[in-house]
Write an enzyme that holds these catalytic residues in place. Sequence first.
Site, PDB file in Angstrom:
ATOM      1  N   CYS A 163       0.564  -1.335  -0.393  1.00  0.00           N
ATOM      2  CA  CYS A 163      -0.071  -0.005  -0.381  1.00  0.00           C
ATOM      3  C   CYS A 163       0.890   1.241   0.042  1.00  0.00           C
ATOM      4  O   CYS A 163       1.493   1.671   0.992  1.00  0.00           O
ATOM      5  CB  CYS A 163      -1.185  -0.218   0.806  1.00  0.00           C
ATOM      6  SG  CYS A 163      -1.549   1.406   1.930  1.00  0.00           S
ATOM      7  N   GLN A 292      -0.763  10.412  16.484  1.00  0.00           N
ATOM      8  CA  GLN A 292      -0.601  10.562  14.984  1.00  0.00           C
ATOM      9  C   GLN A 292       0.113  10.257  13.932  1.00  0.00           C
ATOM     10  O   GLN A 292       1.164   9.659  14.026  1.00  0.00           O
ATOM     11  CB  GLN A 292       0.368  12.293  15.118  1.00  0.00           C
ATOM     12  CG  GLN A 292      -0.608  13.337  15.305  1.00  0.00           C
ATOM     13  CD  GLN A 292      -2.367  13.538  14.850  1.00  0.00           C
ATOM     14  OE1 GLN A 292      -2.854  13.130  14.059  1.00  0.00           O
ATOM     15  NE2 GLN A 292      -3.176  14.098  15.865  1.00  0.00           N
ATOM     16  N   TYR A 321      -7.916  16.028  25.697  1.00  0.00           N
ATOM     17  CA  TYR A 321      -8.092  14.988  25.153  1.00  0.00           C
ATOM     18  C   TYR A 321      -6.442  14.275  24.053  1.00  0.00           C
ATOM     19  O   TYR A 321      -5.985  14.776  23.337  1.00  0.00           O
ATOM     20  CB  TYR A 321      -8.794  15.490  23.702  1.00  0.00           C
ATOM     21  CG  TYR A 321      -9.676  15.532  23.691  1.00  0.00           C
ATOM     22  CD1 TYR A 321     -11.271  14.651  23.873  1.00  0.00           C
ATOM     23  CD2 TYR A 321     -10.724  16.769  23.749  1.00  0.00           C
ATOM     24  CE1 TYR A 321     -12.380  15.064  24.286  1.00  0.00           C
ATOM     25  CE2 TYR A 321     -11.804  17.264  23.921  1.00  0.00           C
ATOM     26  CZ  TYR A 321     -12.729  16.169  24.029  1.00  0.00           C
ATOM     27  OH  TYR A 321     -14.383  16.933  24.447  1.00  0.00           O
ATOM     28  N   GLU A 342      -7.325  13.225  30.175  1.00  0.00           N
ATOM     29  CA  GLU A 342      -7.291  11.991  28.511  1.00  0.00           C
ATOM     30  C   GLU A 342      -7.720  10.370  29.659  1.00  0.00           C
ATOM     31  O   GLU A 342      -7.942  10.565  30.564  1.00  0.00           O
ATOM     32  CB  GLU A 342      -6.064  11.639  28.602  1.00  0.00           C
ATOM     33  CG  GLU A 342      -5.981  10.115  28.126  1.00  0.00           C
ATOM     34  CD  GLU A 342      -6.633   9.734  26.047  1.00  0.00           C
ATOM     35  OE1 GLU A 342      -6.316  10.741  25.389  1.00  0.00           O
ATOM     36  OE2 GLU A 342      -7.428   8.827  25.712  1.00  0.00           O
ATOM     37  N   CYS A 416      -9.846  16.708  13.277  1.00  0.00           N
ATOM     38  CA  CYS A 416      -9.902  16.297  12.249  1.00  0.00           C
ATOM     39  C   CYS A 416     -11.014  15.601  11.474  1.00  0.00           C
ATOM     40  O   CYS A 416     -10.811  15.063  10.331  1.00  0.00           O
ATOM     41  CB  CYS A 416      -9.001  14.801  12.830  1.00  0.00           C
ATOM     42  SG  CYS A 416     -10.098  13.824  13.627  1.00  0.00           S
TER      43      CYS A 416
HETATM   44  C1  LIG Z   1      -7.660  12.601  18.381  1.00  0.00           C
HETATM   45  S1  LIG Z   1      -7.174  11.977  19.803  1.00  0.00           S
HETATM   46  C2  LIG Z   1      -5.393  13.347  20.136  1.00  0.00           C
HETATM   47  C3  LIG Z   1      -4.916  13.090  21.088  1.00  0.00           C
HETATM   48  C4  LIG Z   1      -3.238  13.578  21.245  1.00  0.00           C
HETATM   49  N1  LIG Z   1      -3.487  15.577  21.209  1.00  0.00           N
HETATM   50  C5  LIG Z   1      -2.406  13.866  19.845  1.00  0.00           C
HETATM   51  O1  LIG Z   1      -1.409  14.149  19.161  1.00  0.00           O
HETATM   52  O2  LIG Z   1      -1.757  12.779  19.936  1.00  0.00           O
HETATM   53  C6  LIG Z   1      -8.408  11.906  20.406  1.00  0.00           C
HETATM   54  C7  LIG Z   1      -7.581  11.573  22.567  1.00  0.00           C
HETATM   55  O3  LIG Z   1      -8.998  12.595  22.525  1.00  0.00           O
HETATM   56  C8  LIG Z   1      -9.221  10.802  23.599  1.00  0.00           C
HETATM   57  N2  LIG Z   1     -10.117  10.847  23.897  1.00  0.00           N
HETATM   58  C9  LIG Z   1     -11.054  10.553  23.453  1.00  0.00           C
HETATM   59  N3  LIG Z   1     -12.950  10.731  23.620  1.00  0.00           N
HETATM   60  C10 LIG Z   1     -12.919  11.547  24.890  1.00  0.00           C
HETATM   61  C11 LIG Z   1     -13.168  11.807  25.998  1.00  0.00           C
HETATM   62  N4  LIG Z   1     -14.990  11.980  25.989  1.00  0.00           N
HETATM   63  N5  LIG Z   1     -12.409  12.380  27.078  1.00  0.00           N
HETATM   64  C12 LIG Z   1     -11.180  12.941  27.258  1.00  0.00           C
HETATM   65  N6  LIG Z   1     -10.321  11.800  25.771  1.00  0.00           N
HETATM   66  C13 LIG Z   1     -10.976  11.888  24.919  1.00  0.00           C
HETATM   67  C14 LIG Z   1      -8.705   9.459  23.070  1.00  0.00           C
HETATM   68  O4  LIG Z   1      -9.036   8.023  23.219  1.00  0.00           O
HETATM   69  C15 LIG Z   1      -7.634   9.725  22.430  1.00  0.00           C
HETATM   70  O5  LIG Z   1      -6.578   9.734  23.124  1.00  0.00           O
END
Ligand SMILES: C[S@@+](CC[C@H](N)C(=O)[O-])C[C@H]1O[C@@H](n2cnc3c(N)ncnc32)[C@H](O)[C@@H]1O
Length: 458
Positions: A163, A292, A321, A342, A416
């Site tokens: 891929c 990411q 998050y 988180e 995203c």
């Molecule tokens: C898009 S990722 C961002 C992670 C980090 N900022 C990064 O760049 O690596 C979103 C994160 O939010 C967490 N998450 C999802 N729903 C959540 C919630 N309701 N409260 C807290 N964390 C949450 C997921 O487990 C994930 O680690």
Amino acid sequence: MMNRGDILRLRIDTLNSEGEGIAREEGGSFVVFVPGALPGETVDGRILLRKARYARAQILQVLSPSPDRSTPSCPLASRCGGCQLQHASYPFQLRAKEEALRDALRRLGGLDDSAVEPCVPSPRVLGYRNKVVLPVRWTPEGGSALGFYQRRSHQVVPLVSGCPVLEERLHSLLSLALPFLKDPILQPYREGTRPSGFLREVVARCGSRTGESALCLVVRRTPERREETFLKALHHHLSETLPGFRGTALHIAPQPGNFIWSGTTRPFLGATDLHESLGPYRIRFEVSSFFQVNSLQAELLYEDVLESLGEEAQGHLLELYSGVGSLSLFLASRARSVQAVEEWLPATESLQANAAAHGLEQRLSVLSGKAEDVLEKLARDSFDGVVLDPPRGGCHPKVLERILDLDPKKVVYVSCNPATLARDLRILVDGGFRIRSLRPFDLFPQTAHVETRALLTH
Ligand SMILES: C[S@@+](CC[C@H](N)C(=O)[O-])C[C@H]1O[C@@H](n2cnc3c(N)ncnc32)[C@H](O)[C@@H]1O
């Protein structure tokens, strides 16, 4: 009036948020979605689906190709659901992503799009993905299909050659592992009301800079003796042949449904974590945690978040998050304190380990739980800035309410999904914030997905 099976000549106006061409028929009131078509093109297409207000067509012939049309690098591009824009030049992809963001802001948020900047290109447009999830499914012929979901379906397009969006390290891992994973001993998963089979998904991950890799097999139940013996042979083959291979984990997920991390992860052999280097940080993450997928572009995004915080970067920050703390480390390098939040327990454990490994544990701490619940209990603290990076669904309304209540000087929202970003920004703008800048980042070349960094102040 068109019907299913009709062949029509269609003029493509624009793209939808999923990268499909849109043709307008019947005076503009009826839309036809045409995957694989580009704006300005005229195509002959067969109607595959007809609903009251829209239809979906398959391209039979492109009569006037767009100057932005290019030859996909993958022979499966027109069927595989993974990439939606491989048939378009890279400059076009960047413009399309900027436009998708503008469109969501205007149409879904009722917001002004004048703060949108050009999309930041990815350092790599192919060979950038450090993670792949391959569903393994039973086929009616009695075999197993291991590959990617076909567009809008649960049919699997088998992975035949490599891929092109995957990192080289993942190609090496998959070429060694696939002959084992397709063996009939590991019975493929069969979806349905009474699911059966053993192997559901294969998750392979790597660190672009560290060269480490790991495998996680999502299975329906604990392996039986002969499956276990077979998986041990696979693990030993990988660890003896692939430099940097860390280990094989199992994720036992008996529940039907599409969320693959619905069960429990446990080490099988070797380690369940791996590392990636971003900026000056070596970051640990566990196979089931978010990281990411485009490491080189993530680094640029994190630096941009830090820059956009300006002098507030040196104050007290709330980061919602936070995942394993990749962005948190960049923030904690300047801030007096970072309070991360988180919900995924393995990620909070990695975040603590990452903070300690860089001597930042005094400045960076994490509260474990859902942001909407944690924020309710958090004492009304004074934060100079709030940074948030929610999953595709965006923020729970309580989170946005609480941010308005905390009243920080700056909010940096990383998203995203332009649709939920537009929805959430509307709430923050109605609550008194102003959008200062919106910068799209191409974290996912060849796909229609776009990441955005938004900066809000009063
Ligand atoms: C898009 S990722 C961002 C992670 C980090 N900022 C990064 O760049 O690596 C979103 C994160 O939010 C967490 N998450 C999802 N729903 C959540 C919630 N309701 N409260 C807290 N964390 C949450 C997921 O487990 C994930 O680690």
